[in-house]
Motif scaffolding. Sequence first.
Motif, PDB file in Angstrom:
ATOM      1  N   ASP A  69       0.828  -1.200   0.000  1.00 32.91           N
ATOM      2  CA  ASP A  69       0.000   0.000   0.000  1.00 32.91           C
ATOM      3  C   ASP A  69       0.866   1.255   0.000  1.00 32.91           C
ATOM      4  O   ASP A  69       0.625   2.219  -0.740  1.00 32.91           O
ATOM      5  CB  ASP A  69      -0.897  -0.039   1.235  1.00 32.91           C
ATOM      6  N   ALA A  70       1.912   1.231   0.834  1.00 31.38           N
ATOM      7  CA  ALA A  70       2.779   2.397   0.944  1.00 31.38           C
ATOM      8  C   ALA A  70       3.526   2.665  -0.356  1.00 31.38           C
ATOM      9  O   ALA A  70       3.725   3.817  -0.750  1.00 31.38           O
ATOM     10  CB  ALA A  70       3.769   2.188   2.091  1.00 31.38           C
ATOM     11  N   ILE A  71       3.943   1.603  -1.034  1.00 32.90           N
ATOM     12  CA  ILE A  71       4.666   1.773  -2.298  1.00 32.90           C
ATOM     13  C   ILE A  71       3.773   2.415  -3.350  1.00 32.90           C
ATOM     14  O   ILE A  71       4.220   3.237  -4.161  1.00 32.90           O
ATOM     15  CB  ILE A  71       5.203   0.419  -2.785  1.00 32.90           C
ATOM     16  N   THR A  72       2.500   2.045  -3.347  1.00 35.43           N
ATOM     17  CA  THR A  72       1.595   2.588  -4.359  1.00 35.43           C
ATOM     18  C   THR A  72       1.201   4.034  -4.085  1.00 35.43           C
ATOM     19  O   THR A  72       0.728   4.727  -4.988  1.00 35.43           O
ATOM     20  CB  THR A  72       0.314   1.737  -4.462  1.00 35.43           C
ATOM     21  N   ASP A  73       1.367   4.507  -2.849  1.00 32.24           N
ATOM     22  CA  ASP A  73       0.956   5.873  -2.512  1.00 32.24           C
ATOM     23  C   ASP A  73       1.689   6.950  -3.310  1.00 32.24           C
ATOM     24  O   ASP A  73       1.046   7.831  -3.890  1.00 32.24           O
ATOM     25  CB  ASP A  73       1.118   6.125  -1.011  1.00 32.24           C
ATOM     26  N   PRO A  74       3.038   6.947  -3.347  1.00 30.79           N
ATOM     27  CA  PRO A  74       3.708   7.976  -4.152  1.00 30.79           C
ATOM     28  C   PRO A  74       3.359   7.896  -5.633  1.00 30.79           C
ATOM     29  O   PRO A  74       3.275   8.914  -6.311  1.00 30.79           O
ATOM     30  CB  PRO A  74       5.201   7.687  -3.914  1.00 30.79           C
ATOM     31  N   ILE A  75       3.148   6.677  -6.114  1.00 30.22           N
ATOM     32  CA  ILE A  75       2.769   6.514  -7.526  1.00 30.22           C
ATOM     33  C   ILE A  75       1.406   7.155  -7.775  1.00 30.22           C
ATOM     34  O   ILE A  75       1.201   7.872  -8.759  1.00 30.22           O
ATOM     35  CB  ILE A  75       2.755   5.027  -7.911  1.00 30.22           C
ATOM     36  N   MET A  76       0.456   6.925  -6.840  1.00 33.33           N
ATOM     37  CA  MET A  76      -0.867   7.516  -7.000  1.00 33.33           C
ATOM     38  C   MET A  76      -0.812   9.024  -6.848  1.00 33.33           C
ATOM     39  O   MET A  76      -1.513   9.763  -7.554  1.00 33.33           O
ATOM     40  CB  MET A  76      -1.835   6.921  -5.962  1.00 33.33           C
ATOM     41  N   GLY A  77       0.027   9.521  -5.960  1.00 34.13           N
ATOM     42  CA  GLY A  77       0.196  10.964  -5.836  1.00 34.13           C
ATOM     43  C   GLY A  77       0.727  11.577  -7.110  1.00 34.13           C
ATOM     44  O   GLY A  77       0.261  12.629  -7.562  1.00 34.13           O
ATOM     45  N   TYR A  78       1.694  10.912  -7.720  1.00 34.34           N
ATOM     46  CA  TYR A  78       2.253  11.363  -8.996  1.00 34.34           C
ATOM     47  C   TYR A  78       1.181  11.380 -10.083  1.00 34.34           C
ATOM     48  O   TYR A  78       1.016  12.349 -10.822  1.00 34.34           O
ATOM     49  CB  TYR A  78       3.413  10.442  -9.383  1.00 34.34           C
ATOM     50  N   ILE A  79       0.425  10.274 -10.172  1.00 30.65           N
ATOM     51  CA  ILE A  79      -0.632  10.181 -11.199  1.00 30.65           C
ATOM     52  C   ILE A  79      -1.680  11.260 -10.984  1.00 30.65           C
ATOM     53  O   ILE A  79      -2.111  11.928 -11.932  1.00 30.65           O
ATOM     54  CB  ILE A  79      -1.272   8.780 -11.156  1.00 30.65           C
ATOM     55  N   SER A  80      -2.084  11.444  -9.736  1.00 28.80           N
ATOM     56  CA  SER A  80      -3.121  12.425  -9.428  1.00 28.80           C
ATOM     57  C   SER A  80      -2.656  13.851  -9.743  1.00 28.80           C
ATOM     58  O   SER A  80      -3.417  14.651 -10.305  1.00 28.80           O
ATOM     59  CB  SER A  80      -3.506  12.302  -7.951  1.00 28.80           C
ATOM     60  N   ASP A  81      -1.424  14.184  -9.394  1.00 33.87           N
ATOM     61  CA  ASP A  81      -0.887  15.516  -9.677  1.00 33.87           C
ATOM     62  C   ASP A  81      -0.864  15.817 -11.172  1.00 33.87           C
ATOM     63  O   ASP A  81      -1.018  16.965 -11.595  1.00 33.87           O
ATOM     64  CB  ASP A  81       0.529  15.655  -9.115  1.00 33.87           C
ATOM     65  N   ARG A  82      -0.670  14.789 -11.994  1.00 33.52           N
ATOM     66  CA  ARG A  82      -0.509  14.982 -13.437  1.00 33.52           C
ATOM     67  C   ARG A  82      -1.771  14.669 -14.242  1.00 33.52           C
ATOM     68  O   ARG A  82      -1.766  14.744 -15.469  1.00 33.52           O
ATOM     69  CB  ARG A  82       0.646  14.118 -13.935  1.00 33.52           C
TER      70      ARG A  82
END
Length: 479
Positions: A69-82
């Motif tokens: 779950d923690a690994i996917t968080d920065p990826i989702m933050g990146y996707i959401s920002d862009r």
Amino acid sequence: MSIEVKGDNHVNGNEKVPFITKFFFGLGDVYGGGVFNIINFFYAIFLTDVVKIPPAYASIIFLVGKIWDAITDPIMGYISDRTKSRWGRRRPYFLFGVPFIFLSFVMVWYPVSFESTFARFLYALFSYMFLNTVVTMVLIPYTAMSAEITLDYNERTAINSLRLMFSLLSSLLCAVLPMMIVKSMGDPKKGYLTMSIIFGTFFALPYLGVFAFTKEKNFNPATTKLNFKELIIEPLKIKTFRLYLGMFLFAYLAIDTVSVIFPYYMKYYIGRPYFVSAVLGVLLITEIIFVPVYATIARKKSKNFAYIVGALVWMVGAAITFFFRPDWPSQLLLAVAALIGAGVSAVAVMPHTILGDVTDVAELKYSERREGSISSLATFLRKVSSALVQALILLILGAVGYINPKGNEIPKQPESVVLAIRLIVFVGPILLLLVGIYCAIRYPLKPEVHKKLIEILNAKRQGANVDENTLRELERELI
């Protein structure tokens, strides 16, 4: 690099947010507050006492699931920002997430009865990872959006206080009702499944309202790249963010510690397993009552001062739990729960109200809005540390001789297990909160400093001249 805000005339943070927006945005946090509450309070004991998974296996589920779950968080933050869409950067994930919120929650509580312990373990691990993936997909954009509805310091406090009120109300329901539902069904397996259907619906439906009635500031998508340095190393260079992390992480680690161990405390030390709903209910009602109290303290003093007051109150309550005797009256147990709730209220709410202010500091450093990356990194670090703490607690129980129940009987645990449970409830929160208090004392973003920060950011967004002395002073103090 300059900040552009397309089609938005209210970039300087002075506008008032309509109540309907505050209401429906806040309503979305019934999921964030509720799903973690049910998982933290009841999932470990569900695995060990209903699915009959040994504590060591259960610790692996918590550890692997949370790290995933923690690994996917920065990826989702990146996707959401862009993300670019006609609905903005965050809102598409609210609509898309509705059916998956329901499905994932039912799956995680489905009481599989495979003969093989390893098969039960694999199902539980998969369903837990799926649940955490859905939580990430929805809550990372939701948390980031809390900093984008308005840029005003006090409006953010109002929005996030209302949001946390909904979160705490959800936490209350999710602490009191699940075991009542389970008990009412007679068969625990049927009870847990019924509970999951009811609460899966409860968590999913509000996001239709969040999608329909809220709108973020129309900032340009961020230009950060998906790499380790941009997403993790760079934000950690900001002093304000590091101190915020200390307050946030150690407060919620204390909450996670008590959440995991408390049902065991009530079942195997106090000897009143079904009274846990009443105790948690009083604790959470007190949390809710004290939210406006701490919001007032935050406005008159500062958010970090309110945090310190609450942490000290909780530490007193934690000390009492160790010396509490099983034969003492239930009314006294409820009084201790109320005292702890009065403290938890501040350490649970204040970090959420602070996050938006921290993203303003990030804008000062990077000259662009990175709410998704900042919030996802905070969530990433919380989940990794939370997974370690939860796994450690279960490993400790296994190491000191925890006995899994057979059928519906409640086994008598060895004295070593009971002592370990009492020490975790007592020592864990106090040690963790001491670190949070240290960070709160050093936290530099007081209300008067934030006011100067917003003035500088507004000037930079509009291409106006800024006071270089004030700018350098803010950079030294905050970055």
